[in-house]
Design a protein around this motif. Structure first.
Motif, PDB file in Angstrom:
ATOM      1  N   LEU A 351      23.613 -38.286 -24.480  1.00 54.77           N
ATOM      2  CA  LEU A 351      23.907 -37.964 -23.119  1.00 54.77           C
ATOM      3  C   LEU A 351      22.821 -36.425 -22.790  1.00 54.77           C
ATOM      4  CD1 LEU A 351      24.798 -38.601 -20.059  1.00 54.77           C
ATOM      5  CD2 LEU A 351      26.772 -37.251 -20.614  1.00 54.77           C
ATOM      6  N   ILE A 352      21.773 -37.182 -21.835  1.00 51.02           N
ATOM      7  CA  ILE A 352      20.658 -35.775 -21.563  1.00 51.02           C
ATOM      8  C   ILE A 352      20.996 -35.807 -20.016  1.00 51.02           C
ATOM      9  CG2 ILE A 352      18.246 -35.185 -21.302  1.00 51.02           C
ATOM     10  CD1 ILE A 352      18.622 -37.112 -23.732  1.00 51.02           C
ATOM     11  N   ASN A 353      21.494 -34.094 -19.984  1.00 56.22           N
ATOM     12  CA  ASN A 353      21.790 -33.540 -17.850  1.00 56.22           C
ATOM     13  C   ASN A 353      20.436 -32.693 -17.911  1.00 56.22           C
ATOM     14  OD1 ASN A 353      22.407 -32.878 -16.288  1.00 56.22           O
ATOM     15  ND2 ASN A 353      24.556 -32.156 -16.407  1.00 56.22           N
ATOM     16  N   GLU A 354      19.537 -32.789 -16.793  1.00 55.46           N
ATOM     17  CA  GLU A 354      18.709 -32.217 -16.185  1.00 55.46           C
ATOM     18  C   GLU A 354      19.670 -31.897 -15.084  1.00 55.46           C
ATOM     19  OE1 GLU A 354      15.184 -33.530 -17.581  1.00 55.46           O
ATOM     20  OE2 GLU A 354      15.240 -32.486 -20.010  1.00 55.46           O
ATOM     21  N   PHE A 355      20.327 -32.538 -15.014  1.00 58.85           N
ATOM     22  CA  PHE A 355      20.586 -32.747 -12.939  1.00 58.85           C
ATOM     23  C   PHE A 355      21.238 -30.903 -11.923  1.00 58.85           C
ATOM     24  CE2 PHE A 355      23.431 -34.656  -9.592  1.00 58.85           C
ATOM     25  CZ  PHE A 355      22.672 -34.603  -9.165  1.00 58.85           C
ATOM     26  N   GLY A 356      21.924 -30.708 -13.571  1.00 55.77           N
ATOM     27  CA  GLY A 356      22.099 -29.298 -12.618  1.00 55.77           C
ATOM     28  C   GLY A 356      23.450 -29.206 -12.023  1.00 55.77           C
ATOM     29  N   GLU A 357      24.878 -30.200 -12.302  1.00 61.07           N
ATOM     30  CA  GLU A 357      25.831 -30.634 -12.391  1.00 61.07           C
ATOM     31  C   GLU A 357      26.474 -30.848 -13.291  1.00 61.07           C
ATOM     32  OE1 GLU A 357      26.706 -32.926  -8.358  1.00 61.07           O
ATOM     33  OE2 GLU A 357      24.774 -31.972  -7.302  1.00 61.07           O
ATOM     34  N   GLU A 358      27.930 -30.487 -13.751  1.00 56.40           N
ATOM     35  CA  GLU A 358      28.060 -31.115 -14.836  1.00 56.40           C
ATOM     36  C   GLU A 358      29.004 -33.040 -14.533  1.00 56.40           C
ATOM     37  OE1 GLU A 358      32.436 -29.528 -17.311  1.00 56.40           O
ATOM     38  OE2 GLU A 358      32.764 -30.900 -15.305  1.00 56.40           O
ATOM     39  N   ILE A 359      28.031 -33.490 -15.748  1.00 59.96           N
ATOM     40  CA  ILE A 359      28.454 -35.388 -15.904  1.00 59.96           C
ATOM     41  C   ILE A 359      29.162 -35.616 -17.370  1.00 59.96           C
ATOM     42  CG2 ILE A 359      26.262 -35.127 -14.304  1.00 59.96           C
ATOM     43  CD1 ILE A 359      25.415 -36.253 -17.398  1.00 59.96           C
ATOM     44  N   GLN A 360      29.361 -36.397 -16.849  1.00 56.96           N
ATOM     45  CA  GLN A 360      30.096 -37.110 -17.463  1.00 56.96           C
ATOM     46  C   GLN A 360      29.997 -38.899 -17.780  1.00 56.96           C
ATOM     47  OE1 GLN A 360      34.323 -36.590 -16.927  1.00 56.96           O
ATOM     48  NE2 GLN A 360      34.443 -38.672 -15.306  1.00 56.96           N
ATOM     49  N   ALA A 361      30.044 -39.475 -19.304  1.00 58.80           N
ATOM     50  CA  ALA A 361      30.105 -40.579 -19.276  1.00 58.80           C
ATOM     51  C   ALA A 361      30.268 -41.460 -20.511  1.00 58.80           C
ATOM     52  CB  ALA A 361      28.737 -40.986 -20.173  1.00 58.80           C
ATOM     53  N   THR A 362      31.378 -42.479 -19.869  1.00 61.89           N
ATOM     54  CA  THR A 362      32.334 -43.264 -20.928  1.00 61.89           C
ATOM     55  C   THR A 362      31.354 -45.082 -21.074  1.00 61.89           C
ATOM     56  OG1 THR A 362      33.533 -44.409 -18.536  1.00 61.89           O
ATOM     57  CG2 THR A 362      34.312 -42.641 -19.729  1.00 61.89           C
ATOM     58  N   ARG A 371      32.242 -61.285 -36.161  1.00 62.87           N
ATOM     59  CA  ARG A 371      32.919 -61.681 -37.473  1.00 62.87           C
ATOM     60  C   ARG A 371      32.939 -60.489 -38.004  1.00 62.87           C
ATOM     61  NH1 ARG A 371      28.626 -65.655 -40.105  1.00 62.87           N
ATOM     62  NH2 ARG A 371      29.236 -66.717 -38.302  1.00 62.87           N
ATOM     63  N   GLY A 372      34.342 -60.239 -38.736  1.00 59.59           N
ATOM     64  CA  GLY A 372      34.362 -59.232 -39.526  1.00 59.59           C
ATOM     65  C   GLY A 372      33.745 -57.418 -38.702  1.00 59.59           C
ATOM     66  N   LEU A 373      33.996 -57.174 -37.371  1.00 60.20           N
ATOM     67  CA  LEU A 373      33.440 -56.808 -36.268  1.00 60.20           C
ATOM     68  C   LEU A 373      34.515 -55.245 -36.693  1.00 60.20           C
ATOM     69  CD1 LEU A 373      31.277 -55.274 -34.857  1.00 60.20           C
ATOM     70  CD2 LEU A 373      32.357 -56.689 -32.973  1.00 60.20           C
ATOM     71  N   THR A 374      33.971 -54.286 -36.542  1.00 65.50           N
ATOM     72  CA  THR A 374      34.859 -52.767 -36.405  1.00 65.50           C
ATOM     73  C   THR A 374      33.547 -51.439 -35.837  1.00 65.50           C
ATOM     74  OG1 THR A 374      34.253 -51.784 -38.670  1.00 65.50           O
ATOM     75  CG2 THR A 374      36.211 -52.977 -38.829  1.00 65.50           C
ATOM     76  N   VAL A 375      33.949 -51.055 -34.975  1.00 58.92           N
ATOM     77  CA  VAL A 375      32.820 -50.735 -34.395  1.00 58.92           C
ATOM     78  C   VAL A 375      33.924 -48.701 -33.470  1.00 58.92           C
ATOM     79  CG1 VAL A 375      32.404 -49.614 -31.940  1.00 58.92           C
ATOM     80  CG2 VAL A 375      32.080 -52.160 -32.900  1.00 58.92           C
ATOM     81  N   ASP A 376      33.709 -48.139 -34.364  1.00 56.92           N
ATOM     82  CA  ASP A 376      33.624 -46.919 -34.563  1.00 56.92           C
ATOM     83  C   ASP A 376      33.517 -45.923 -34.099  1.00 56.92           C
ATOM     84  OD1 ASP A 376      36.246 -44.853 -34.696  1.00 56.92           O
ATOM     85  OD2 ASP A 376      35.653 -44.174 -37.214  1.00 56.92           O
ATOM     86  N   PRO A 377      34.202 -45.156 -32.445  1.00 61.20           N
ATOM     87  CA  PRO A 377      35.040 -45.204 -32.169  1.00 61.20           C
ATOM     88  C   PRO A 377      34.462 -46.328 -31.320  1.00 61.20           C
ATOM     89  CG  PRO A 377      34.086 -43.264 -31.146  1.00 61.20           C
ATOM     90  CD  PRO A 377      33.091 -43.458 -32.645  1.00 61.20           C
ATOM     91  N   ALA A 378      35.730 -47.223 -30.444  1.00 64.26           N
ATOM     92  CA  ALA A 378      35.958 -48.254 -30.193  1.00 64.26           C
ATOM     93  C   ALA A 378      35.150 -47.859 -28.866  1.00 64.26           C
ATOM     94  CB  ALA A 378      37.243 -49.044 -30.057  1.00 64.26           C
ATOM     95  N   GLN A 379      35.168 -46.149 -27.776  1.00 64.00           N
ATOM     96  CA  GLN A 379      34.748 -46.500 -27.202  1.00 64.00           C
ATOM     97  C   GLN A 379      34.185 -44.690 -26.615  1.00 64.00           C
ATOM     98  OE1 GLN A 379      37.092 -47.110 -23.583  1.00 64.00           O
ATOM     99  NE2 GLN A 379      36.359 -45.071 -22.043  1.00 64.00           N
ATOM    100  N   LEU A 380      32.587 -45.122 -25.829  1.00 66.98           N
ATOM    101  CA  LEU A 380      31.955 -43.919 -26.466  1.00 66.98           C
ATOM    102  C   LEU A 380      32.462 -42.973 -24.718  1.00 66.98           C
ATOM    103  CD1 LEU A 380      29.170 -42.146 -26.559  1.00 66.98           C
ATOM    104  CD2 LEU A 380      29.100 -42.857 -24.113  1.00 66.98           C
ATOM    105  N   SER A 381      32.447 -41.141 -24.985  1.00 66.18           N
ATOM    106  CA  SER A 381      33.215 -40.316 -24.506  1.00 66.18           C
ATOM    107  C   SER A 381      32.506 -39.145 -24.064  1.00 66.18           C
ATOM    108  CB  SER A 381      34.582 -40.465 -24.274  1.00 66.18           C
ATOM    109  OG  SER A 381      35.411 -39.303 -23.794  1.00 66.18           O
ATOM    110  N   LEU A 382      31.597 -38.913 -23.814  1.00 65.47           N
ATOM    111  CA  LEU A 382      31.320 -37.485 -23.814  1.00 65.47           C
ATOM    112  C   LEU A 382      30.931 -36.881 -22.257  1.00 65.47           C
ATOM    113  CD1 LEU A 382      27.746 -39.108 -25.128  1.00 65.47           C
ATOM    114  CD2 LEU A 382      28.924 -37.629 -26.605  1.00 65.47           C
ATOM    115  N   LYS A 383      30.791 -35.655 -22.566  1.00 69.74           N
ATOM    116  CA  LYS A 383      30.801 -34.678 -21.656  1.00 69.74           C
ATOM    117  C   LYS A 383      29.870 -33.784 -21.801  1.00 69.74           C
ATOM    118  CE  LYS A 383      34.213 -33.363 -19.197  1.00 69.74           C
ATOM    119  NZ  LYS A 383      35.827 -32.976 -17.916  1.00 69.74           N
ATOM    120  N   VAL A 384      29.052 -33.186 -20.471  1.00 69.95           N
ATOM    121  CA  VAL A 384      28.310 -32.247 -20.074  1.00 69.95           C
ATOM    122  C   VAL A 384      27.690 -31.299 -19.813  1.00 69.95           C
ATOM    123  CG1 VAL A 384      26.231 -32.955 -20.125  1.00 69.95           C
ATOM    124  CG2 VAL A 384      25.606 -31.673 -21.770  1.00 69.95           C
TER     125      VAL A 384
END
Length: 657
Positions: A351-362, A371-384
């Motif tokens: 998550l790249i922030n050049e906007f000048g205000e705090e941002i977050q992404a989910t 088929r036999g799938l695992t995703v870790d972590p299951a959900q993205l959560s970023l803040k910058v």
């Protein structure tokens, strides 16, 4: 006892009146009261006399005789979506404006086929026949782009620019396609005279298809000559109260220009749109105008709601544009040096922030086989914070190897938003690339482009045993009938080279090899897979048995300009040849060979000299019988191979020692 808020005058009899459209109006239609036998019902509001509190406010009744209301409709075409325009017509009939004004792009046009144009105009005139009030035409580029369309317009509708008056307001309908993107000299002279004759208008409303003020301003900023004549139009309007309405761009923005006057670029009434909502200015709507003594009052009537006219201002649009540009999600591709598929790996997300205000992404990873799938972590959560980078890995693992073709629909579905006051929010659908890694190696000596490929490079790619076939797939009889192998490379000057060995048992007019190259930056071409500005199409035909020469068709998405008849037709109109492209083709046993050399700018223009990768699809066109059906044989790509880069191969630049 009642209180009469508006006076009553007696109806006069024995006279008729013209209603402005050539129709005689009965006297009772013009009288301020309605007669019922010997008495007359007053047209004003009668309220009961009351002492003390009253169950109504003290605001005025909005019944000024100079007030009127009209509807303004915008682009229907440029890739129209069926049913939207008719939905708008039905809703306008419910709203009962006094008349309707357009800002152009009423038919798809862009053809000189008169029969096709007649069909399109007949369809459109059928649409507006359902309107219960008058409709005023304004010409757009889809309506009058070529001489045939100009002639047909004049035959059907007369003048391409005109004016009229209603209740002291002067309406001016201009043609931004007088010559393309220009108010021509004749139209400008007419406008000068017209505005002088109507100098006493209480307001002037101008309707024009293209927002030519933006064209004029871009020319000034870039130091280019301004051919629009818009500044001359503005000087004619200066000092008189006016409002300007345009379309063409398919997203809504309110501007302030020319001494504080409001200019509007309207969105769509059925034209092509991604329909991402208010912040993007992308919605289907009509503009509702109520004319008051102090100027027009405006409301954006979305076909699914009603909005104030300032829903997107120039300032808010610029803030949101910067947010979209400067708050970015990047997903690094997983490219593997094998053909066996994918079993496990880390998807790196920044998550790249050049906007000048705090941002977050989910967000979440979607489209993976289960088929036999695992995703870790299951959900993205970023803040910058206001400026910075946040990074995360999401581990994807299967119980067995998965073929690359089953991973092509994988995406990161995410929401990016600001966290402070007046929040902004954008939905992002970012493709997650898990694919075979293809290479574009660097060579030290540039090859001679003569169609003779000796020796044949060891590192080659070729069509699979059962390739994707488009068109007449039943006429394909196997690899000898239609298949190919190819190689790509680049030199120290970033020039690209492609060599093809094509199997084709019978060379027939229409046979050719075609490459489609997307050289935009990786994150841009993943976020928007449509082949737009920066995409290149090269098509080379082999020499036919009766000829010693081959034919080259080369085009790129670029700036304004029309390709000549020597070049292929791309899927859009703004296309130019690739300057500096060279080619050669030779007939060989069982088919033909082709060499193509492309200039560095096909990758460096969008990525810079230190470019990293491009995406590529190759298509063989095979015709077995003269005038027969064509089969297209694909190396990568999809059935929409000429419109989108989905399924294209990823080629990574390899630098020399």
């Amino acid at each position: 006892m009642s209180l009469l808020l508006a006076h009553t005058t007696s109806a006069h009899e024995g006279h008729s009146h013209d209603d402005g459209g050539g129709h005689a109006a009965d006297s009772h239609r013009r009288a301020p009261g309605v007669a019922f036998g010997p008495q007359e019902m007053p047209t004003g509001m009668l309220l009961p006399q009351a002492e003390g509190p009253r169950p109504w406010s003290d605001k005025p009744v909005l019944n000024d005789p100079n007030r009127f209301q009209i509807a303004i409709v915008t682009d229907r075409t440029g890739g129209h979506r069926p049913g939207i325009w008719m939905d708008a017509m039905r809703k306008i009939n419910l709203l009962r404006p006094e008349f309707v004004v357009s800002v152009g792009d009423l038919i798809e046009g862009y053809t000189e086929d008169r029969q096709q144009l007649e069909r399109e105009w007949a369809e459109f005139l059928g649409f507006i026949e359902t309107l219960q009030m008058r409709f005023f035409f304004v010409a757009g580029n889809h309506d009058v782009i070529n001489p045939v369309q100009h002639e047909l317009w004049r035959q059907k509708f007369g003048d391409e620019w005109y004016s009229f008056d209603y209740k002291g307001v002067h309406f001016v309908c201009l043609n931004s396609e007088d010559t393309r993107n220009q108010i021509g000299a004749e139209q400008l002279a007419w406008l000068t005279d017209d505005l002088q004759k109507h100098a006493d208008a209480r307001w002037t409303l101008v309707f024009v298809h293209k927002p030519l003020w933006t064209y004029s301003e871009r020319a000034a900023v870039s130091g280019n000559p301004d051919t629009t004549n818009w500044k001359k139009v503005e000087s004619l309007l200066a000092g008189r109260p006016h409002t300007i309405f345009s379309g063409h761009v398919h997203h809504y923005t309110q501007y302030e220009r020319n001494g504080g006057m409001n200019y509007y670029a309207l969105a769509t009434t059925g034209g092509t749109s991604r329909l991402r909502g208010n912040d993007y200015g992308e919605f289907d709507h009509i503009m509702w105008l109520t004319m008051e003594d102090d100027g027009p009052q405006l409301a954006v009537l979305r076909l699914d709601g009603i909005l104030p006219p300032g829903v997107v201002t120039e300032e808010s649009a610029e803030r949101f544009r910067k947010f979209l540009e400067l708050a970015r999600l990047e997903v690094a591709p997983i490219l593997l040096d094998n053909d066996q598929g994918f079993a496990a790996g880390d998807i790196n997300i920044r998550l790249i922030n050049e906007f000048g205000e705090e941002i977050q992404a989910t967000g979440v990873i979607e489209g993976l086989p289960l088929r036999g799938l695992t995703v870790d972590p299951a959900q993205l959560s970023l803040k910058v914070g206001p400026v910075g980078v946040a990074e995360s890995n999401m581990r994807v693992q299967f119980s067995e190897s998965i073929d690359f073709s089953r991973l092509r629909e994988t995406t990161l579905t995410a929401t990016i938003s600001t966290t402070g006051d007046n929040p902004l929010r954008a939905e992002r659908l970012v493709p997650v690339v898990i694919d075979r890694r293809h290479t574009c190696p660097q060579i030290t000596t540039a090859p001679v482009i003569d169609g003779i490929i000796e020796p044949w490079p060891e590192d080659t790619y070729q069509t699979p045993a059962e390739p994707v076939l488009l068109g007449s797939d039943r006429s394909w009889k196997g690899a000898d009938d239609g298949s190919f192998a190819f190689h790509t490379a680049h030199d120290a000057d970033n020039r690209l080279y492609f060599a093809f060995r094509v199997s084709d048992e019978r060379l027939t007019p229409g046979d050719r090899i075609e490459l489609l190259l997307d050289g935009r930056r990786l994150e841009i071409r993943r976020e928007d897979p449509r082949l737009r500005w920066g995409a290149v199409r090269v098509s080379v035909a082999p020499p036919m048995p009766s000829s010693s020469r081959s034919e080259l068709l080369v085009e790129a998405a670029g700036s304004d300009g029309a390709a000549t008849s020597d070049y292929a037709v791309w899927s859009g109109r703004r296309r130019l040849p690739v300057e500096g492209a060279t080619y050669a083709a030779q007939r060989i046993d069982g088919g033909y060979s082709v060499e193509i050399s492309l200039p560095a700018h096909v990758v460096t223009r969008r990525q810079g000299a230190d470019w990293r990768s491009f995406q590529l699809a190759v298509v063989q066109h095979d015709v077995d019988e003269p005038g027969g059906e064509k089969t297209r044989i694909l190396w990568r790509g999809s059935p929409e191979v000429t419109r989108t880069n989905r399924g294209y191969g990823y080629f990574v630049r390899e630098k020399g020692e």
